[in-house]
Design a protein around this motif. Structure first.
Motif, mmCIF file in Angstrom:
data_model
loop_
_atom_site.group_PDB
_atom_site.id
_atom_site.type_symbol
_atom_site.label_atom_id
_atom_site.label_comp_id
_atom_site.label_asym_id
_atom_site.label_seq_id
_atom_site.Cartn_x
_atom_site.Cartn_y
_atom_site.Cartn_z
ATOM 1 N N THR A 15 23.593 52.311 44.461
ATOM 2 C CA THR A 15 23.256 52.544 43.062
ATOM 3 C C THR A 15 24.253 51.859 42.141
ATOM 4 O O THR A 15 24.023 51.764 40.942
ATOM 5 C CB THR A 15 23.230 54.050 42.743
ATOM 6 O OG1 THR A 15 24.474 54.612 43.160
ATOM 7 C CG2 THR A 15 22.095 54.738 43.449
ATOM 8 N N LYS A 18 22.645 48.322 40.384
ATOM 9 C CA LYS A 18 21.249 48.712 40.201
ATOM 10 C C LYS A 18 20.315 47.513 40.098
ATOM 11 O O LYS A 18 19.297 47.447 40.773
ATOM 12 C CB LYS A 18 21.110 49.573 38.946
ATOM 13 C CG LYS A 18 21.663 50.961 39.120
ATOM 14 C CD LYS A 18 21.303 51.841 37.933
ATOM 15 C CE LYS A 18 22.021 53.174 38.005
ATOM 16 N NZ LYS A 18 23.480 53.064 37.864
ATOM 17 N N THR A 21 20.069 45.495 43.374
ATOM 18 C CA THR A 21 19.323 46.251 44.369
ATOM 19 C C THR A 21 17.838 46.250 44.035
ATOM 20 O O THR A 21 16.990 46.028 44.889
ATOM 21 C CB THR A 21 19.853 47.690 44.438
ATOM 22 O OG1 THR A 21 21.250 47.636 44.680
ATOM 23 C CG2 THR A 21 19.182 48.469 45.544
#
Ligand SMILES: Nc1ncnc2c1ncn2[C@@H]1O[C@H](COP(=O)(O)OP(=O)(O)OP(=O)(O)O)[C@@H](O)[C@H]1O
Ligand SMILES: [Mg+2]
Lengths: 405, 246
Positions: A15, A18, A21
């Protein structure tokens, strides 16, 4: 306990980046979403068609006059053939052991008038058994009886579309209409049946007794169709064969080709299933490609992650992590990453396929199994594409990893 | 009984063009329960030697026996287990995970033990208390001062109850009071029977041990016993009094 702790830590790491990802997961999301959308809409389209085929009647065999051909996916009768007779239907019923009911029918577009309304609608002359074979029931009023049929009574049962076109909101039952030049009394309205396999409205029709239609409206001695009901679904094929040889004999065809076409529900369903399986193949290959693209995204993000966390890897090794501990950590991470992507894809795909089925007026089909398969597949892909980065991480030299910047 | 036996340890780094021979025929033994300081100027190979002692790196030549086992012959998994349950390493650069809390950092080595202890959290909290960081348990390492980070690294090195503690410049970033506190911790551990090897360039720090080895140009230049080591506890108290009187 210790595994779950590592997973939480891994998730925290993912996370942290962000946007990165998310971008790397896009392929996975789209891939899984595509699978869900295609399978779901494919199934609801198929369900729609299967429903239509089943709505045509129970254990139905359709004998039509002439050689009909499939043109652009629709049945077309090539030319008018006058050899199919009412007597053929009687004979089919008496001589074919697999047959339970047989109902000859004619149909033709005719001008209909009621008060000052004027519409062009299919008039179907059908014997009483036809209603049973095709599952047509009165919604209001009644259907005609064999007595009325024999007596050439001028009574009619209207389909819901025809009724709406002709009478608007008025109650059709009891109205007097003119079919061609002949005056008829409407005695009932049929329950709506929707569209048929060819997408034609089955409710834009007016049923009248067969004899009445043949003698008073169309002035013909032959029929176009004989609707046959087999004794049960296993006898559909037998019924078809019995009818074929009986008709060839009765029509004295000898070496000549058939002057009729026989179709049964099972064959229609089978043909439908074939189209669907080639669709499934297409869906499968598109899905496989998108999932591989998704896998490459995972590979990229995991390689970046390994490079960024090279010190962490060195530290963990220094503190006693085995090579396989490091490898498993990265595998779990990429599996979670892929799984999250898969979940997002399922969510997006479900919403999209719901929207599509609403838009296309298809029954919504939620393919939970497709979602489950797509999800497990995405996790497998995550593990597969995570393998190389994970092994790379596991084989790092602890001290070199620790000392690298 | 000798816990550590080094025999002609050589370490040569090979880079693209140059070969650097960092350690040259180093031989010495360390007994179980000893407190040894390794001294030397910057770049003499102290950290390199520590990494070999900590089974993180392998010598280019020579033999290293730990508790009688030849380390050079062990496979990667065996060395990992050994690092995990026999050796506590305090790195010169601490190497803490910035994402994890101080408490999680201290607990990290426990993840790789055969059996994750039920009271992992309590153990870590106890060690944090021992290094005076109870109130910082939920902080991230990058929210701590250099000295506090060093103390977290020490607590982490002790979590698996290691028989051998290796500390690379553990007081390098600390003021004299905190430095004395950390040394007091090591002296206490040593009194409890643990073998401690401490790297420093500071003679005052080195003299808290029972023995000093001086490295020069990758060789042992001096190896002597300290008959009366400095008492870190007393220094810590003295520093505290100095603080009070200010
Ligand atoms: N991976 C490597 N490749 C090449 N040379 C290296 C490598 N690692 C260390 N060295 C060299 O080995 C020598 C010893 O390094 P080391 O870190 O052991 O010194 P040190 O005694 O710990 O110094 P300091 O007190 O500054 O920490 C240095 O000259 C360094 O440049
Ligand atoms: Mg050093």
């Amino acid at each position: 306990m210790k595994i779950s702790k590592e997973i939480i830590l891994s998730l925290e790491i993912l996370t942290e980046h962000k946007v990165r990802t998310f971008l790397s997961l896009l392929g996975m999301v789209v891939g899984v979403g595509a699978v869900v959308v295609m399978v779901s809409t494919g199934r609801s389209a198929q369900k729609q068609i299967v429903d239509r085929i089943n709505r045509m009647g129970t254990n139905l065999v359709i004998v039509s006059a002439g050689k009909s051909m499939l043109i652009a996916g629709r049945q077309r009768q090539m030319n008018i053939v006058r050899t199919l007779q009412v007597a053929d239907a009687q004979s089919i019923l008496e001589e074919c052991p697999s047959v339970a009911l047989a109902a000859p029918a004619v149909s033709e577009k005719v001008n209909i008038r009621w008060e000052d309304q004027n519409v062009n609608t299919t008039v179907a002359g059908m014997s009483v058994d036809g209603f049973q074979i095709r599952g047509i029931k009165p919604q209001s009023g009644r259907i005609f009886d064999p007595e009325e049929s024999r007596a050439l009574k001028r009574v009619a049962v209207v389909g819901s579309t025809a009724a709406a076109n002709l009478f608007g909101s008025a109650d059709p039952v009891g109205q007097q209409i003119r079919i061609g030049k002949v005056l008829f009394e409407v005695i009932g309205k049929a329950t709506p049946r929707g569209t048929d396999v060819n997408g034609l409205d089955q409710d834009d029709v007016i049923f009248v007794p067969l004899e009445t239609a043949m003698r008073r409206i169309l002035n013909v001695t032959y029929v176009q169709t004989i609707y046959v009901q087999a004794r049960n679904s296993r006898l559909l094929k037998n019924a078809e064969e019995e009818i074929a040889s009986l008709l060839r004999e009765r029509h004295r065809l000898a070496a000549k080709p058939d002057d009729f076409t026989i179709q049964n529900q099972a064959t229609l369903l089978e043909a439908e299933r074939e189209t669907t399986s080639s669709m499934t193949l297409l869906v499968g290959s598109v899905a496989a490609i998108s999932l591989i693209v998704g896998g490459v995204g995972i590979l990229a993000v995991m390689l970046m992650s390994v490079r960024e966390r090279i010190r962490e890897i060195g530290l963990r090794r220094a503190l006693g992590a085995l090579r396989r501990d490091i490898r498993n950590q990265f595998l779990v991470e990429s599996a979670i990453l892929a799984g999250v992507g898969g979940m997002a894809g399922i969510g997006g795909g479900a919403i999209l396929s719901w929207a599509i089925s609403r838009f296309a007026h298809w029954p919504p089909v939620i393919s939970l199994d497709a979602a489950a398969v797509a999800f497990s597949f995405s996790v497998v892909i995550g593990v597969f594409f995570g393998l190389y980065p994970a092994i790379k991480a596991a084989n790092l030299d602890p001290i070199q990893a620790l000392r690298s910047e | 009984m000798n816990m550590i036996e080094l025999e002609n340890i050589d370490k040569t780094y090979v880079t693209a063009s140059v070969e650097t021979r960092v350690l040259k025929r180093i031989s010495f033994s360390v007994q179980k329960g000893e407190f040894l300081s390794i001294m030397g100027t910057s770049g003499t190979g102290k950290s390199t030697l520590m990494h070999i002692l900590g089974c993180l790196d392998k010598p280019t030549d020579g033999h290293y026996r730990l508790d009688g086992t030849d380390m050079v012959s062990l496979n990667d998994d065996a060395l990992s287990h050994l690092r995990n349950n026999k050796i506590g390493f305090v790195f010169q650069q601490f190497y803490l995970l910035d994402r994890a809390t101080v408490l999680r950092n201290v607990m990290l080595p426990l993840i790789y033990t055969k059996e994750y202890p039920e009271d992992a959290k309590e153990q870590a909290e106890k060690l944090l208390a021992a290094v005076g960081l109870t109130e910082r348990a939920t902080y991230r390492p990058n929210q701590l001062s250099g000295g506090q980070q060093q103390r977290v690294a020490i607590a982490r090195a002790l979590i698996n109850n290691p028989a051998l503690v290796l500390a690379d410049e553990p007081t390098g970033n600390l003021d004299s009071k905190s430095g004395a506190d950390v040394l007091a911790v090591f002296q206490k551990l040593n009194r409890e029977g643990r073998t401690i090897i401490l790297v420093t360039h500071d003679r005052n720090v080195a003299e808290h041990a029972n023995r000093i080895i001086l490295l020069k140009d990758g060789m042992v230049a001096e190896d002597r016993v300290i008959s009366s080591p400095l008492d870190a506890d007393a220094e810590s108290r003295a520093e505290a009094e100095k603080e009070m009187s200010k």
